[in-house]
Each structure stands twice: as C-alpha cells, then as structure tokens.
Design an enzyme around this catalytic site. Structure first.
Site, PDB file in Angstrom:
ATOM      1  N   CYS A  28      -4.601  -0.445   3.576  1.00  0.00           N
ATOM      2  CA  CYS A  28      -4.921  -0.372   4.990  1.00  0.00           C
ATOM      3  C   CYS A  28      -6.397  -0.709   5.167  1.00  0.00           C
ATOM      4  CB  CYS A  28      -4.629   1.021   5.544  1.00  0.00           C
ATOM      5  SG  CYS A  28      -2.904   1.547   5.363  1.00  0.00           S
ATOM      6  N   LEU A  79      -1.009  -0.777   7.153  1.00  0.00           N
ATOM      7  CA  LEU A  79       0.103  -1.399   6.455  1.00  0.00           C
ATOM      8  C   LEU A  79       1.017  -0.255   6.052  1.00  0.00           C
ATOM      9  CD1 LEU A  79       1.430  -3.922   5.161  1.00  0.00           C
ATOM     10  CD2 LEU A  79       0.177  -3.371   3.081  1.00  0.00           C
ATOM     11  N   ALA A  80       2.189  -0.164   6.650  1.00  0.00           N
ATOM     12  CA  ALA A  80       3.074   0.987   6.449  1.00  0.00           C
ATOM     13  C   ALA A  80       3.834   0.848   5.137  1.00  0.00           C
ATOM     14  CB  ALA A  80       4.054   1.100   7.613  1.00  0.00           C
ATOM     15  N   ASN A  88      -7.589   4.831   3.139  1.00  0.00           N
ATOM     16  CA  ASN A  88      -6.855   3.697   2.591  1.00  0.00           C
ATOM     17  C   ASN A  88      -6.562   4.036   1.144  1.00  0.00           C
ATOM     18  OD1 ASN A  88      -5.889   1.175   1.740  1.00  0.00           O
ATOM     19  ND2 ASN A  88      -7.943   0.405   1.360  1.00  0.00           N
ATOM     20  N   GLY A  89      -5.292   4.147   0.789  1.00  0.00           N
ATOM     21  CA  GLY A  89      -4.998   4.467  -0.595  1.00  0.00           C
ATOM     22  C   GLY A  89      -3.616   5.040  -0.788  1.00  0.00           C
ATOM     23  N   GLU A  90      -3.370   5.486  -2.001  1.00  0.00           N
ATOM     24  CA  GLU A  90      -2.114   6.135  -2.368  1.00  0.00           C
ATOM     25  C   GLU A  90      -2.458   7.337  -3.241  1.00  0.00           C
ATOM     26  OE1 GLU A  90      -2.400   2.696  -3.909  1.00  0.00           O
ATOM     27  OE2 GLU A  90      -2.374   2.211  -1.776  1.00  0.00           O
ATOM     28  N   ASP A  99       1.544  10.599   1.796  1.00  0.00           N
ATOM     29  CA  ASP A  99       0.824  11.102   0.629  1.00  0.00           C
ATOM     30  C   ASP A  99      -0.602  11.525   0.973  1.00  0.00           C
ATOM     31  OD1 ASP A  99       1.118   8.079   0.827  1.00  0.00           O
ATOM     32  OD2 ASP A  99      -0.712   8.209  -0.356  1.00  0.00           O
ATOM     33  N   ILE A 141       1.571 -18.628 -10.659  1.00  0.00           N
ATOM     34  CA  ILE A 141       0.938 -19.778 -10.010  1.00  0.00           C
ATOM     35  C   ILE A 141       0.156 -20.579 -11.040  1.00  0.00           C
ATOM     36  CG2 ILE A 141      -1.186 -18.520  -9.377  1.00  0.00           C
ATOM     37  CD1 ILE A 141      -1.106 -20.182  -6.716  1.00  0.00           C
ATOM     38  N   THR A 163     -17.158 -16.503 -11.810  1.00  0.00           N
ATOM     39  CA  THR A 163     -15.843 -16.293 -12.420  1.00  0.00           C
ATOM     40  C   THR A 163     -14.887 -15.593 -11.463  1.00  0.00           C
ATOM     41  OG1 THR A 163     -14.730 -15.500 -14.420  1.00  0.00           O
ATOM     42  CG2 THR A 163     -16.406 -14.056 -13.487  1.00  0.00           C
ATOM     43  N   ARG A 196     -13.556 -18.439  -9.159  1.00  0.00           N
ATOM     44  CA  ARG A 196     -12.627 -19.317  -9.887  1.00  0.00           C
ATOM     45  C   ARG A 196     -11.252 -18.669 -10.028  1.00  0.00           C
ATOM     46  NH1 ARG A 196     -16.046 -21.060 -15.234  1.00  0.00           N
ATOM     47  NH2 ARG A 196     -17.707 -22.278 -14.245  1.00  0.00           N
ATOM     48  N   GLY A 219      -1.921  -6.708 -13.468  1.00  0.00           N
ATOM     49  CA  GLY A 219      -2.449  -6.263 -14.762  1.00  0.00           C
ATOM     50  C   GLY A 219      -3.950  -6.091 -14.825  1.00  0.00           C
TER      51      GLY A 219
END
Length: 553
Positions: free
Chosen positions: A2, A50-51, A75-77, A97, A284, A333, A336, A360
């Site tokens: 969010c 953002l729900a 903003n978070g979980e 949460d 991609i 970097t 890029r 990851g």
C-alpha cells in the site's frame, strides 16, 4: 503493498499539501482515503490501498472500538498476528493483520509493539489522547518509508520520495535534499504533538538489529543438531508465512537458485493447502537469454502455469526513464537489473490476475551468494561483508524489488529476509557460509540437495547477475545500454559533470546518463544514494559480475 502519507504542523495550505499524496496512487489502486484529524490543525493522514487481506474492513486510517483515540496507517504484512491474538487475548475488530499494531501499542507502548511484529512494515501511529506520533519500519526495510522532520515541528511521512518533493516547509529556506530522508530500518521514532499539530521528535530507538534472534510468538520451528535440516525448516516456514493472502499468489522465476527454491516450495504448499489454482510463474529476458531457458526447465519440472516475456533492446532502453522515476535511484546495477523486473511486473498487472508475487531477493546478501565472495580474504571478512550488505539492502536490491512491482500495483514478498531464517543463517559459523568447491551458496544448495525439490542442474546452477541473465546470446543487455548511452553522452560532458555532481561523481557515461534522468525528477537529492554498489575485493569499476575472473571461468 500500500502507500501511506501523513503531514503534521504544516504552515502551508493543507489542501494544497495533500495533493502530493496522489503521486503514490500506484501503490494502492483499490481504494483511497484522506482524513483530517479533529483538534489537530494542519495535520492529516492518507492511504492508498491494495487489498490483500480483509477486503471489507481493512481501510485506513484504521481505528478500533477499543482504542478510538489511536489512528494507524501502515504498509506491510504482519504474519504472526493470529499468534499474538492468542498470546495476549486480543479481540480484533477486523481480520486485518495490521490491526494488531494498535493492540500491542495500547498494551505496552511502541517499542513493545515493534519488537513483537513478525513481518514487514512501515507505519505511522497517532495517539490523540497522549498527543504522540510514532513511526516504525521493519528490520530489513522491506517496506519503504521516507520522512521530512524539521526542528520547528513540521513532519511529513510517505512511502516514497515522490510524495514529499512538492511540500513546502521551513518557510522555504531549507534544502529539500537535506530534509527528505529514508526512515531507518529496525527503528521507531517518537514525536510530541502540540496544539497546532506540530510534531517534534523526542526519541529514536533501534528495536531490532539484523542477525539478532527475535523473541516474539510466531510459527514454531524446532532447532535440531543438523544445520541443513534447520535451514530447510526455517526457510520452508518463511515461505509458508508469506502465503497469507486473499488474492492470487504467483512467483517471479529467473531459473536461478533463489527464485527456483522459492517457487518449488510455493508450488508444494499450494497443493498441500489446496489453493484451487495453478501457481503462475513469470520469467523475462531478451531472445535466447539463459534465464528464460533455465526458468522453462523449472516450470516444466514443477508444472506451473508459466509466462515468458521476451523484451527487445528498444523496449528495454525506452523503459529506463520510467524505471528511474519509480526507483528514486541512480545506482547503476540497481537500474540495469530493474528494467526486466519493471517490464515483467507490467505484464503481470495487465495480463493476469496474480497480485501477490514471491521473489528471491535477499539470498545473496544472507548466504554470501555474490560471485565476488570467492575472493574474500577470510571467512570473518566474508561474514562482515554479508552483514554490511544486509544493513544496506533497503537502498539497493530491496528497493528495486519494491518499486518495480509497486509501480504496477503488485505486492512482492521476500522469504529470504524472514527474521528467523536470516538470524539463524547469519549466526552459523563463518567457515560454513563461505563458497565451497568453487560454488557460491554451497551450504544453502546442499541443504536442499537430494530431496527432488528441484533438478540438480538448477539447484547447482552458477550465479548470474539478474541484468546478465536476461541478456540475449547475441548482444548483452550491458552492450545494448552502452551503445545507446554513447549516443547520448559525450566525453566532455562526462568530464564536466564531475564538478556538477560532487557526491557520487559519475565515472562513466552510463552513470551520468542515469544521474541526469534522476535529477530531472529529484533535483539535488543525490544524497539518497550513499554510494554506488560495487563488488568488493575486486579492481573492477563496473558492478556487473561479468568483470570477475571466476564468472568468466
């Protein structure tokens, strides 16, 4: 994922100031709310949503019937909110949460609250009864946060820099670049509010350090004598926590070890938990890239609904300016590697119904995965470098992961930066974590070897930088960029630029090209980046792994 925005003690026209909040609409495309706080003039809280959890009752600023004097935007979980409910007997008004932050604060104060949170977050909590404002951010800074704080009581808070750059403050006498600062990960700050809504900082506390074992109640994992088994158990639980969502979950899949390991565990758990849909995976690259080929093998092995996005050199170059605007960075970097992630996020948003994506990021910092770790003089120095990278992640790879996905209204989750997994891995003997037999992340790879979770050729696939893996076999992404930039910047302009940009002076045409775009959007804010990311123990002036001898072999 969010976007939060708040302002306190504004001397300017508050309605004009509030227009700035719309610059972060992309972070929360589902809903928007702005609220002026009663009895606190020149102050307001705003939220783009953002729900992901509790679509019905999760709007912010959040208040509860039990503690109506507390306002929260975050903003978070928070992955352990149900465990905290059981431990302390909290009764929540919603299924969100983040509501647990209010109850923890009401019980024990802000430091108590932050120390109990297993998750990622940036929050602003306002206690109108006690005239306090509190800010807090997660240990690794996975969720972004910036603020302006002046001595005369002006405070502005936002998830991204772009929501702060047009605010007027300090009678127009202060330099913006010296005032907009990233909120430090692992910290909470306390501000006193006066009757004019002005907020003055009274305390800053570091509530948790990277590598320290957290002590909060959360999903249990028993530590045994087998290090590799512990690594498996902690990381498996790290992935499982991050499946908390009411929206469809997918995975970014480059075909390297990190994203493949995350994807394999997500697919396994999705079947066990009966998600009712196939996991979508996304890769991609330019035509013939090594990432596309490797990701295809992983997808076939795991039987995912796989999506391949092939981008042309022209599409990549065209995206650079938008990428820099979203990143709020001119690091070479980072830019890029961000182009591919930005384009794949656009595809996910426009072509699929996946909203939560696992990735990851963080593995290379935690497990000494960068190729230059082969050159570390000693195990101790390698571990020190690993910890340094972890502490700076929020300005580089974590920033890239958040901004490129948030730009398209997606939420990225990064299990390698789980508190319990990371603290355990970082606590292991230094010699265990070093590259072994010419292979980086040997310990992590061997922990999952022989389980059939991934093909051996993927589990032991050598490290490639993200920006290298997406490259075409005929012309690399690096070469595409250099050819384009050579036409935009001449030698004299590069030489002259070193007197203009004294902080992080550009040493290459590529660095100057990115800096000029950055300055167009964020003038005089070069201090946001403390240094250019470069491999250590190397004579290279280019951040790409391709310059290292081990990579060429």
């Amino acid at each position: 994922m969010c976007g939060i925005w708040a302002i306190f003690g504004s001397d300017g026209e508050i309605s004009f100031q509030c227009n700035s909040v719309h610059k972060i609409t992309h972070r929360g495309p589902d809903a928007f709310r702005i609220e002026n706080i009663n009895h606190f003039p020149n102050s307001c809280l705003a939220f783009h949503r953002l729900a992901i959890v509790d679509d019905l009752c999760g709007m912010q600023p959040m208040r509860t019937f039990q503690h109506p004097y507390i306002y929260l935007i975050y903003n978070g979980e928070i992955y352990n909110f149900k465990e905290l409910q059981k431990t302390f007997g909290f009764k929540q008004d919603t299924a969100c949460d983040g509501e647990i932050i209010i109850h923890l604060y009401a019980k024990g104060g802000i430091e108590f609250a932050a120390k109990h949170l297993d998750g990622v977050f940036f929050f602003c909590l306002m206690d109108t009864a006690n005239r306090k404002v509190y800010l807090g951010r997660d240990t690794f800074g996975v969720r972004p946060g910036f603020r302006i704080s002046t001595e005369d009581g002006f405070l502005a808070v936002c998830s991204e820099v772009k929501g702060l750059i047009d605010l007027s403050y300090d009678n127009g006498n202060a330099s913006r670049s010296s005032k907009i600062e990233p909120f430090l990960p692992g910290h909470v700050e306390t501000y006193n509010l006066d009757n004019k809504g002005r907020a003055v900082m009274t305390e800053r506390i570091r509530y948790h350090k990277i590598g320290e074992e957290p002590a909060y109640p959360t999903f249990p994992v028993s530590i045994v004598g087998d290090v590799k088994q512990n690594i498996r158990e902690f990381f498996t639980m790290a992935v499982k926590k991050r499946l908390m969502a009411d929206r469809r979950i997918g995975c970014l899949l480059s075909g390297g070890l990190d994203s493949s390991l995350v994807t394999a565990l997500v697919v396994k758990m999705a079947k066990e938990l009966d998600f009712g849909y196939k996991i979508q995976t996304f890769s991609i690259g330019m035509e013939g890239s090594t990432d596309l080929l490797a990701a295809r093998k992983v997808s076939e092995y795991l039987d995912t609904e796989h999506h391949e996005i092939v981008f042309t050199p022209e599409q990549g170059v065209k995206a650079v300016e938008n990428v820099i605007y979203q990143l709020e960075s001119y690091d070479i970097t980072t830019i890029r590697a961000s182009v591919g992630m930005y384009l794949i996020s656009q595809y996910i948003k426009e072509k699929t119904d996946t909203t939560v994506i696992l990735s990851g990021e963080g593995s290379d910092e935690i497990s000494q995965g960068y190729i230059y770790f082969h050159k570390a003089p000693s195990s101790n120095e390698a571990s020190e470098e690993s910890l340094r990278l972890c502490n700076d992640l929020y300005m580089y790879d974590v920033l890239r992961a958040d901004r490129t996905t948030a730009a398209w209204g997606l939420e990225v989750r990064v299990p390698f930066l789980d508190h319990r997994f990371s603290s355990y891995y970082l606590s292991l003997p230094n010699a265990l974590k070093r590259p072994k037999d010419g292979i980086e992340k040997h310990l992590l790879r061997s922990a999952f070897s022989g389980l059939g979770l991934l093909p051996d050729e993927i589990l032991w696939r050598p490290k490639e930088a993200f920006s290298d893996g997406v490259s075409s076999v005929t012309k690399s992404w690096y070469e595409v960029l250099q050819d384009h930039i050579d036409q935009q910047i001449n030698d004299q302009e590069l030489e002259d630029s070193k007197a203009i940009y004294t902080h992080n002076a550009p040493q290459t045409k590529e660095a100057l090209y990115y800096r000029k775009i950055f300055e167009k959007f964020y003038p005089d804010m070069g201090q946001l980046i403390p240094y250019f990311w470069l491999p250590k123990w190397s004579q290279s002036s280019d951040p790409s792994a391709r310059t290292l001898k081990h990579y060429k072999q």
